[in-house]
Each structure stands twice: as structure tokens, then as C-alpha cells.
Design a protein around this motif. Structure first.
Motif, PDB file in Angstrom:
ATOM      1  N   GLN A  97     -55.845  -6.838  16.026  1.00 38.68           N
ATOM      2  CA  GLN A  97     -54.739  -7.582  15.429  1.00 38.68           C
ATOM      3  C   GLN A  97     -54.750  -9.021  15.926  1.00 38.68           C
ATOM      4  OE1 GLN A  97     -52.970  -6.225  13.049  1.00 38.68           O
ATOM      5  NE2 GLN A  97     -51.703  -8.005  12.695  1.00 38.68           N
ATOM      6  N   GLN A  98     -55.134  -9.230  17.183  1.00 39.64           N
ATOM      7  CA  GLN A  98     -55.240 -10.588  17.728  1.00 39.64           C
ATOM      8  C   GLN A  98     -56.343 -11.375  17.030  1.00 39.64           C
ATOM      9  OE1 GLN A  98     -55.659  -9.820  21.919  1.00 39.64           O
ATOM     10  NE2 GLN A  98     -53.466  -9.472  22.200  1.00 39.64           N
ATOM     11  N   ARG A 101     -54.874 -12.579  13.878  1.00 39.83           N
ATOM     12  CA  ARG A 101     -53.984 -13.705  14.175  1.00 39.83           C
ATOM     13  C   ARG A 101     -54.794 -14.980  14.382  1.00 39.83           C
ATOM     14  NH1 ARG A 101     -51.628 -11.764  18.606  1.00 39.83           N
ATOM     15  NH2 ARG A 101     -50.369 -10.388  17.331  1.00 39.83           N
ATOM     16  N   GLN A 104     -55.807 -16.429  11.221  1.00 41.33           N
ATOM     17  CA  GLN A 104     -54.635 -16.632  10.363  1.00 41.33           C
ATOM     18  C   GLN A 104     -54.631 -15.680   9.163  1.00 41.33           C
ATOM     19  OE1 GLN A 104     -54.690 -20.859   9.562  1.00 41.33           O
ATOM     20  NE2 GLN A 104     -53.972 -21.336  11.626  1.00 41.33           N
ATOM     21  N   GLU A 106     -53.087 -12.525   9.637  1.00 46.91           N
ATOM     22  CA  GLU A 106     -52.091 -11.524  10.002  1.00 46.91           C
ATOM     23  C   GLU A 106     -51.117 -11.229   8.855  1.00 46.91           C
ATOM     24  OE1 GLU A 106     -49.979 -10.583  14.205  1.00 46.91           O
ATOM     25  OE2 GLU A 106     -49.804 -12.607  13.443  1.00 46.91           O
TER      26      GLU A 106
END
Length: 128
Positions: A97-98, A101, A104, A106
């Protein structure tokens, strides 16, 4: 060549059909597997074969979200969205998930823990 060998990632697909949804689990490869670079086309073909335009990719067994897999997810998402469908991910690990993020992505790929949450589109509430 720098002396490092790169092992190609290969997947098995565990496919289940639900009402209006296709659930596809990625499993690391034993037996007959498919190259990671073909994931978007493979999933699109499965959706076509099952006559659905909604898919949940279950990524519980994906250790790391690498650039090739991320590219395939983006490619599949664009294709599904362009054809009026829905694509959601479940079981994505926190470190992956990071990665989303960082790139960009997410908002495009919200983190659903369970299949049922992905189908409903409900995210867990965030702590205050």
C-alpha cells in the motif's frame, strides 16, 4: 551482465465466480503458471469468459508489489474502467500500500482487507 540473476515472477490464478463479480487470487507458481507480464491480459480474458465486468483481485499471497505487477494492475484497471467495469484489490499488504502511495495510485486502488469489503466498496473507518 552484472552477475545478478533475476527470476521471473509467475502466477497461478485461483478463480471463483460470484453474482456479478469475478474473484481472482494470485498464487505464486507451482505447476502451470503464467508470467507476471501477462497478468492484465489473462485477467481480462477471464472476465470476458465469465461475462462479468467486475473483478476483485485477491493479493493476500503477494509478498511485494514490484514495478511489473504495478504496471499490469494499472493497465488492467484502465481497460476495466474504459469498459464500464469495476476493479478492486483485497488483501494488499501494508508495505505494498505504501508503494501505491509513493506512485500516487492509492485513490485508484483503495485498500480493502476482505473480499466482501471490496464488493461493497466499504473501507474500514480510520482512527481519529
Amino acid at each position: 551482465m552484472n552477475g545478478h540473476s533475476v527470476q521471473a515472477v509467475r502466477w497461478n490464478y485461483l478463480v471463483e465466480r460470484g453474482p456479478d463479480w469475478l474473484f481472482v487470487g494470485l498464487r505464486s507458481g507451482d505447476g502451470e503458471t503464467r508470467p507476471q507480464e501477462e497478468l492484465a491480459g489473462d485477467i481480462w480474458s477471464l472476465m470476458d469468459r465469465h461475462l462479468v465486468n467486475r473483478v476483485v483481485l485477491e493479493l493476500d499471497e503477494v509478498e511485494q508489489l514490484n514495478s511489473t505487477l504495478l504496471g499490469q494492475l494499472v493497465l488492467l484497471h484502465k481497460r476495466v474502467h474504459a469498459n464500464g467495469g469495476i476493479m478492486r484489490l483485497s488483501g494488499l499488504r501494508q508495505d505494498s500500500q505504501q508503494v501505491l502511495r509513493m506512485f500516487q495510485l492509492e485513490d485508484r486502488f483503495p485498500r480493502y482487507v476482505l473480499r466482501c469489503d471490496a464488493v461493497r466498496g466499504t473501507l474500514p473507518s480510520k482512527p481519529r
